[in-house]
Design a protein around this motif. Structure first.
Motif, PDB file in Angstrom:
ATOM      1  N   THR A  44       0.822  -1.214   0.000  1.00 53.08           N
ATOM      2  CA  THR A  44       0.000   0.000   0.000  1.00 53.08           C
ATOM      3  C   THR A  44       0.856   1.265   0.000  1.00 53.08           C
ATOM      4  N   ARG A  47       0.028   5.221  -0.843  1.00 49.62           N
ATOM      5  CA  ARG A  47      -1.365   5.537  -0.520  1.00 49.62           C
ATOM      6  C   ARG A  47      -1.776   4.666   0.655  1.00 49.62           C
ATOM      7  N   SER A  50      -2.804   8.131   3.628  1.00 48.50           N
ATOM      8  CA  SER A  50      -3.596   9.130   2.903  1.00 48.50           C
ATOM      9  C   SER A  50      -4.830   8.525   2.254  1.00 48.50           C
ATOM     10  N   ALA A  51      -4.999   7.215   2.358  1.00 45.73           N
ATOM     11  CA  ALA A  51      -6.083   6.528   1.632  1.00 45.73           C
ATOM     12  C   ALA A  51      -7.465   7.065   2.010  1.00 45.73           C
ATOM     13  N   TYR A  54      -9.580   9.582  -0.212  1.00 48.69           N
ATOM     14  CA  TYR A  54     -10.094   9.256  -1.530  1.00 48.69           C
ATOM     15  C   TYR A  54     -11.338   8.378  -1.441  1.00 48.69           C
ATOM     16  N   VAL A  57      -8.971   3.709  -3.992  1.00 49.03           N
ATOM     17  CA  VAL A  57      -7.563   3.672  -4.391  1.00 49.03           C
ATOM     18  C   VAL A  57      -7.327   2.318  -5.040  1.00 49.03           C
ATOM     19  N   TYR A  59      -4.196  -0.242  -6.043  1.00 50.66           N
ATOM     20  CA  TYR A  59      -2.772  -0.554  -5.894  1.00 50.66           C
ATOM     21  C   TYR A  59      -2.457  -1.553  -7.009  1.00 50.66           C
TER      22      TYR A  59
END
Ligand SMILES: [Zn+2]
Length: 120
Positions: A44, A47, A50-51, A54, A57, A59
């Motif tokens: 991860t 991000r 900070s995920a 959003y 996300v 990956y």
């Protein structure tokens, strides 16, 4: 939206259906920031903490997506986010923009995509 076992199942079902239509292997799907933080760091990276900012996300390197259910307020945004992240997996070279948005709209309408083949 508040995550409960029923919603969790619904989301995973949708991820399964769209993955099939987009000819991609079904990704591992995380639905809470806690689950993001519980994943190995290298999966991860970039991000992670900070995920939460959003709606979703992806990956790409790890066939992993995060759908931020808590931040999402309605079904429509939820469906949009699922399709958006899966379009990233199917079209890994494609950045956000007109073409990307068009593919998301097509995906939402039920379009199927053949498998992605890496150019040699
Ligand atoms: Zn995106």
């Amino acid at each position: 939206m508040k995550i409960d076992p029923e919603l969790r199942l619904q989301i995973l079902e949708k991820v399964g259906i769209y993955s099939n239509r987009f000819s991609i292997p079904e990704p591992k799907t995380l639905l809470t920031t806690k689950e993001v933080l519980e994943m190995p760091r290298e999966m991860t990276e970039g991000r992670r903490t900070s995920a939460y900012k959003y709606y979703g996300v992806s990956y790409l390197q790890h066939n992993l997506v995060f759908i931020n259910v808590r931040k999402i307020s309605d079904e429509k945004t939820l469906e949009n986010t699922i399709v958006h992240e899966l379009i990233h997996l199917r079209f890994p070279y494609l950045a956000h923009g007109k073409r990307f948005n068009k593919l998301v709209r097509q995906g939402l309408r039920g379009k199927t995509f053949s498998a992605y083949k890496k150019r040699k």
